[in-house]
Design a protein around this motif. Structure first.
Motif, PDB file in Angstrom:
ATOM      1  N   LYS A 307       0.817  -1.283  -0.073  1.00 44.60           N
ATOM      2  CA  LYS A 307       0.041  -0.181  -0.147  1.00 44.60           C
ATOM      3  C   LYS A 307       0.710   1.270   0.119  1.00 44.60           C
ATOM      4  CE  LYS A 307      -3.895   2.027   2.320  1.00 44.60           C
ATOM      5  NZ  LYS A 307      -5.121   1.826   3.356  1.00 44.60           N
ATOM      6  N   ILE A 308       0.837   2.169  -0.906  1.00 45.30           N
ATOM      7  CA  ILE A 308       1.699   3.297  -1.302  1.00 45.30           C
ATOM      8  C   ILE A 308       1.019   4.401  -1.414  1.00 45.30           C
ATOM      9  CG2 ILE A 308       1.929   2.792  -3.786  1.00 45.30           C
ATOM     10  CD1 ILE A 308       4.889   3.620  -3.315  1.00 45.30           C
ATOM     11  N   GLY A 309       1.133   5.776  -0.842  1.00 46.44           N
ATOM     12  CA  GLY A 309       0.311   6.951  -0.781  1.00 46.44           C
ATOM     13  C   GLY A 309       1.321   7.937  -0.967  1.00 46.44           C
ATOM     14  N   GLY A 310       1.026   8.868  -1.666  1.00 45.94           N
ATOM     15  CA  GLY A 310       1.838  10.235  -1.651  1.00 45.94           C
ATOM     16  C   GLY A 310       1.160  11.170  -2.516  1.00 45.94           C
ATOM     17  N   LYS A 311       1.793  12.434  -2.807  1.00 50.50           N
ATOM     18  CA  LYS A 311       1.127  13.622  -3.421  1.00 50.50           C
ATOM     19  C   LYS A 311       1.364  13.269  -4.937  1.00 50.50           C
ATOM     20  CE  LYS A 311       0.765  15.570   0.560  1.00 50.50           C
ATOM     21  NZ  LYS A 311      -0.579  15.718   1.014  1.00 50.50           N
ATOM     22  N   ARG A 312       0.564  14.240  -5.590  1.00 53.62           N
ATOM     23  CA  ARG A 312       0.489  14.032  -7.040  1.00 53.62           C
ATOM     24  C   ARG A 312       1.985  14.807  -7.642  1.00 53.62           C
ATOM     25  NH1 ARG A 312      -3.536  12.102  -9.575  1.00 53.62           N
ATOM     26  NH2 ARG A 312      -5.412  11.716  -8.506  1.00 53.62           N
ATOM     27  N   ASP A 313       2.816  15.543  -6.886  1.00 52.48           N
ATOM     28  CA  ASP A 313       4.103  16.035  -7.282  1.00 52.48           C
ATOM     29  C   ASP A 313       4.880  14.869  -7.264  1.00 52.48           C
ATOM     30  OD1 ASP A 313       4.628  15.546  -4.591  1.00 52.48           O
ATOM     31  OD2 ASP A 313       5.218  17.841  -4.387  1.00 52.48           O
ATOM     32  N   GLU A 399      11.568   9.730 -12.543  1.00 51.80           N
ATOM     33  CA  GLU A 399      11.600  11.067 -11.812  1.00 51.80           C
ATOM     34  C   GLU A 399      10.796  10.895 -10.462  1.00 51.80           C
ATOM     35  OE1 GLU A 399      11.768  14.845 -10.841  1.00 51.80           O
ATOM     36  OE2 GLU A 399      12.900  13.833 -12.643  1.00 51.80           O
ATOM     37  N   VAL A 400       9.892   9.940 -10.302  1.00 50.43           N
ATOM     38  CA  VAL A 400       9.226   9.709  -8.827  1.00 50.43           C
ATOM     39  C   VAL A 400      10.366   8.804  -8.186  1.00 50.43           C
ATOM     40  CG1 VAL A 400       7.731   8.153  -7.590  1.00 50.43           C
ATOM     41  CG2 VAL A 400       6.927   9.041  -9.795  1.00 50.43           C
ATOM     42  N   ARG A 401      11.160   8.268  -8.805  1.00 49.83           N
ATOM     43  CA  ARG A 401      12.177   7.762  -7.813  1.00 49.83           C
ATOM     44  C   ARG A 401      13.310   8.787  -7.562  1.00 49.83           C
ATOM     45  NH1 ARG A 401      10.408   3.389 -10.883  1.00 49.83           N
ATOM     46  NH2 ARG A 401      10.674   1.487 -10.247  1.00 49.83           N
ATOM     47  N   GLU A 427      21.061   8.685  -5.862  1.00 46.26           N
ATOM     48  CA  GLU A 427      20.846   9.535  -7.206  1.00 46.26           C
ATOM     49  C   GLU A 427      21.775   9.482  -8.226  1.00 46.26           C
ATOM     50  OE1 GLU A 427      19.123  13.793  -8.524  1.00 46.26           O
ATOM     51  OE2 GLU A 427      19.566  13.328  -6.396  1.00 46.26           O
ATOM     52  N   ALA A 428      23.093   9.312  -7.854  1.00 49.52           N
ATOM     53  CA  ALA A 428      24.362   9.346  -8.824  1.00 49.52           C
ATOM     54  C   ALA A 428      24.210   7.863  -9.575  1.00 49.52           C
ATOM     55  CB  ALA A 428      25.604   9.284  -7.937  1.00 49.52           C
ATOM     56  N   ALA A 429      23.735   6.667  -8.865  1.00 47.61           N
ATOM     57  CA  ALA A 429      23.626   5.449  -9.590  1.00 47.61           C
ATOM     58  C   ALA A 429      22.438   5.482 -10.676  1.00 47.61           C
ATOM     59  CB  ALA A 429      23.340   4.511  -8.578  1.00 47.61           C
ATOM     60  N   VAL A 433      23.004   4.917 -14.650  1.00 51.97           N
ATOM     61  CA  VAL A 433      22.124   3.935 -15.477  1.00 51.97           C
ATOM     62  C   VAL A 433      21.397   4.599 -16.541  1.00 51.97           C
ATOM     63  CG1 VAL A 433      20.157   3.321 -14.119  1.00 51.97           C
ATOM     64  CG2 VAL A 433      21.436   1.648 -15.352  1.00 51.97           C
ATOM     65  N   LEU A 434      20.670   5.722 -16.084  1.00 51.88           N
ATOM     66  CA  LEU A 434      19.821   6.231 -17.388  1.00 51.88           C
ATOM     67  C   LEU A 434      20.823   6.829 -18.182  1.00 51.88           C
ATOM     68  CD1 LEU A 434      17.287   8.328 -14.900  1.00 51.88           C
ATOM     69  CD2 LEU A 434      17.005   6.387 -16.132  1.00 51.88           C
ATOM     70  N   GLY A 435      21.838   7.313 -17.863  1.00 54.33           N
ATOM     71  CA  GLY A 435      22.809   7.989 -19.242  1.00 54.33           C
ATOM     72  C   GLY A 435      23.472   7.015 -19.913  1.00 54.33           C
ATOM     73  N   ALA A 436      23.605   5.656 -19.292  1.00 56.05           N
ATOM     74  CA  ALA A 436      24.248   4.522 -20.152  1.00 56.05           C
ATOM     75  C   ALA A 436      23.316   3.976 -20.972  1.00 56.05           C
ATOM     76  CB  ALA A 436      24.898   3.812 -19.072  1.00 56.05           C
ATOM     77  N   ALA A 437      22.137   4.118 -20.583  1.00 57.63           N
ATOM     78  CA  ALA A 437      21.110   3.450 -21.383  1.00 57.63           C
ATOM     79  C   ALA A 437      20.412   4.488 -22.532  1.00 57.63           C
ATOM     80  CB  ALA A 437      19.967   2.852 -20.622  1.00 57.63           C
ATOM     81  N   GLY A 438      20.723   5.622 -22.283  1.00 54.89           N
ATOM     82  CA  GLY A 438      20.284   6.504 -23.418  1.00 54.89           C
ATOM     83  C   GLY A 438      18.586   6.647 -22.925  1.00 54.89           C
TER      84      GLY A 438
END
Length: 775
Positions: A307-313, A399-401, A427-429, A433-438
């Motif tokens: 069960k996970i809850g949060g804001k729309r931002d 972005e959520v992460r 965040e660096a990791a 990985v996002l950069g390496a994957a394109g």
């Protein structure tokens, strides 16, 4: 070739081992002459050994009304037949106590005598002179079963309609903290998502199945056992057989894979050792693959509700993980569900985290530790929950992460579940990985395929993870003899990790003795009576630290005899680890070898025996990104790319680290897509051969793209964390999320693993039917 030939730091007389690519020294022997596994042993003690065959239950749940062994005993070549009735003089096996539930016990007998609780449970054991007579004789043991309804799966176990242990009055073996759940923490959330997630049961499938041999000479019992720790095996044997530990010697030869299922010694191997002790006959047993797939402990098997809850931002404000752990027929371990709960929040700084668990019994093979042991399950739950939350608020899951990761300046970080994360750069990791994957280009290609109505759709899955490794202590003894050779006695036993290479590198870096002049010995309780062994990715950070400290102590011992030979003060003596020679700081031209120094010391060898203890575990972390292609007409998934950052601190030898990462990633992808232990409604296994169990093959996988990350820890002198389970933990959720991402535009929100073609196709069809106008 000595390590110094690979990497000597410019301008220094020391060798830096870390970061040096050195081929495994073990492999020459393993790939040419071959390893010596338990079933290969041809030692004098086992000459003429009898062969052990087990009689195993063909039914999942039944009362044993009669066992007749007369036909088997009369069969030619049979040495002995034993049942539970022959074991009555032994102490009861260590029971599992249910904390807080009145202290009832769920004892697992060595041989079932009154009741069987899973297909494959041992009922009797037959000893024969010839290996292949064993199965014939075993089939002559007549067992009468009064069959009972089977409890299949954790949901059915919770009903308590059928009980595995009637005296307990429940199938619930343990539970914790569920009464502390408070929905008020979700009250301020803009969005709340709930989902039941199955983390299904898998088999360990080591290349070498279980194997044990034993001989009793009238004074001592010697046991050769395929295990991850000889010393734990010895203590368990002593407790179960009721004999002193010093009357038992356990030897672990080469081991063809363990993955947690070979930690210590289990009931089958204990029976083999007991049979040697009882019969005064040497015995040996090597398990077959079909036997292994039903009788060796299995892994995962959790039913999780998130069960996970949060804001729309994108801010996550609350998370709950409720765990139902299927223990199988006997609760072999009490750690899996608690570890899953401890690691529940993963890499995220979530203000409110609630966890609780129940451990239930089912008529299935017992569950125990399997590569990751509770940490992969926690990661799979939180990473799937984050994707569900991102989909609900229509935000990029990356972005959520990013918005919820523990900040780099927050370490050491205490989680809401009590874990102390030592160091991290989450965040660096993720960025790496996002950069390496394109990543932007991949998202654009995914959109283009959807817009074009392509039948082969693209999916992108992300996982950012943290795990818990090590903690506790380990032993090592380093000796340098009069020939200048080094010997390492290590408590860390190897099952393919490359310990001989790693420990030789550490010795050369500290003592300057070339790797090919170092011998590494493990897995013998006579030589190494005190040790912990190999599991939980603990070897380098604990065993390696012990080797490092022992080598450093030997170096300190050598200073005085070296100074005496050189006619210098102890403080003026220097060891050049590049050449492995001793000299004074102002006269490097006049040098001594290790052999000269040790001989002058007047002893057989300079030696140091060390136990290194760490006050807390370490917490490696990383990020995985998987790119998959799903054929919407068939449901077939193909993994196109898998990009990873696995940060376990400084890397000693990239060859070893990459090997561990590759193996772990393969196992994690296999769980996501192929592997599953299945039972029918009567508790009969449906995956008892490799024709039915979807083990992964190289052809199923792409080349993995490995990026580096090296964030050190301060909890051990090497600054390292564990790497052995990282790939398994990060890859499964990444692939899981990628497959669902591929078909999300068709209305699919979730599919439980394994993501087989039939399961994916059915989810696509069901989502399509739901979107059709209702008449």
């Amino acid at each position: 070739m000595p390590l110094s030939a690979y990497h000597q730091e410019p301008g220094r007389r020391t060798v830096s081992a870390f970061g040096t690519r050195v081929n495994r020294v073990e492999d020459l022997r393993l790939l040419t002459s071959g390893g010596v596994y338990v079933d290969d042993l041809r030692v004098p003690e086992l000459v003429g050994a009898a062969y052990v065959s087990f009689v195993r239950s063909p039914v999942a749940h039944a009362v044993i009304t009669d066992i007749d062994t007369s036909r088997a005993r009369a069969h030619p070549g049979v040495v002995a037949v034993y049942t539970a009735a022959d074991l009555t003089d032994l102490p009861a096996p260590p029971p599992f106590r249910r904390p807080g539930h009145g202290g009832e016990f769920f004892a697992e007998p060595l041989l079932a005598g009154e009741k069987v609780r899973f297909v494959g449970e041992p009922v009797a054991v037959v000893l024969t002179n010839a290996r292949y007579d064993g199965q014939d004789a075993a089939e002559l043991v007549d067992v009468d079963y009064e069959q009972l309804p089977a409890v299949v799966g954790p949901a059915q176990a919770l009903l308590d309609d059928t009980l595995l242990f009637e005296e307990a009055g429940t199938n619930l073996a343990d539970q914790r903290d569920r009464d502390t759940y408070d929905d008020a923490v979700f009250a301020d959330a803009d969005v709340v998502v709930e989902r039941e997630i199955v983390n299904h049961r898998v088999a360990c499938v080591p290349m070498e199945c279980r194997a044990t041999a034993a001989a009793f000479d009238g004074r001592r019992l010697t046991v050769w056992h395929s295990s991850q720790n000889a010393q734990r095996s010895r203590s368990t044997l002593a407790e179960c057989l009721g004999i002193p530990p010093d009357a038992i010697r356990v030897i672990v030869p080469d081991v063809g894979g363990g993955f947690g299922a070979k930690i210590g010694i289990d009931r089958d191997a204990i029976v083999v050792a007991w049979a040697a002790w009882k019969s005064r006959t040497a015995v040996r047993w090597a398990e077959g693959r079909a036997e292994n797939l039903v009788a060796m402990t299995q892994g995962r098997a959790q039913l999780n509700r998130v069960k996970i809850g949060g804001k729309r931002d994108g801010t996550i404000t609350a998370y709950r993980l409720d765990v139902v752990q299927d223990a199988g027929a006997y609760p072999r371990t009490s750690t899996l569900a608690p570890v899953t709960c401890t690691m529940a929040p993963g890499v995220y700084d979530i203000p409110h985290v609630q966890t609780g668990y129940r451990v239930v019994l089912t008529n299935a093979t017992p569950v125990n530790k399997y590569r990751g042991a509770g940490r992969p399950e926690a990661t799979a739950a939180i990473e799937r929950a984050v994707d569900l939350f991102a989909a609900e608020i229509a935000m990029d899951p990356a972005e959520v992460r990013r918005r919820n990761l523990v900040a780099a300046d927050a370490f050491p970080f205490r989680t809401r579940t009590g874990a102390r994360y030592d160091s991290g750069a989450y965040e660096a990791a993720l960025d790496k990985v996002l950069g390496a994957a394109g990543y932007p280009r991949l998202r654009a290609e995914r959109t283009a395929r959807r817009d074009n109505g392509c039948g082969n759709v693209l999916g992108i899955g992300i996982c950012v993870y943290v795990e818990m490794t090590g903690g506790g202590g380990e032993t090592a003894k380093v000796t340098v003899d009069g020939t200048g050779r080094a010997t390492v006695l290590t408590g860390s036993s190897a099952q393919g990790q490359g310990h001989h290479t790693a420990w030789s590198m550490l010795v050369e870096a500290e003592l300057g003795i070339p790797m090919d002049r170092t011998t590494v010995v493990h897995g013998d309780t006579d030589l190494i009576p005190k040790a912990v062994g190999t599991y939980s990715s603990r070897s380098l950070q604990l065993g390696g630290s012990a080797v490092h400290k022992a080598a450093s102590a030997v170096r300190d011992q050598a200073r005085r005899p070296a100074a005496d030979l050189l006619g210098a003060r102890v403080t003026d003596v220097v060891l050049n680890t590049g050449s492995g020679t001793w000299h004074t700081a102002d006269d490097p031209g006049r040098s001594l070898t290790w052999a000269q120094v040790v001989r002058h010391a007047g002893v057989e060898g300079l030696s140091a025996d060390v136990e290194f203890v760490s006050d807390q575990p370490t917490f490696p972390f990383g990020a995985h990104l998987s790119v998959v292609e799903v054929d919407t007409e068939t449901g077939m998934t193909t993994v196109l790319r898998h990009v990873t950052v696995d940060d376990a601190g400084p890397v000693l030898n990239p060859v070893l680290a990459e090997g561990q990462r590759h193996g772990g990633i393969a196992q994690g992808i296999a769980q996501a897509l192929f592997e599953e232990v299945r039972y029918d409604e009567g508790g009969t296994p449906l995956s008892a051969t490799l024709a039915d169990y979807g083990a992964v093959a190289a052809a199923d996988l792409p080349d993995f793209e490995l990026a580096a990350g090296e964030t050190p820890t301060d909890v051990n002198p090497l600054g390292v964390k564990g790497i052995g389970e990282a790939g398994t933990i990060g890859s499964t959720p990444a692939v899981h999320n990628a497959v669902i991402d591929a078909v999300a535009h068709l209305g699919v929100r979730h599919i439980d693993m394994p993501l087989t073609p039939s399961r994916v196709w059915a989810a696509i069809k069901e989502a399509g039917d739901a979107r059709q106008p209702q008449h």
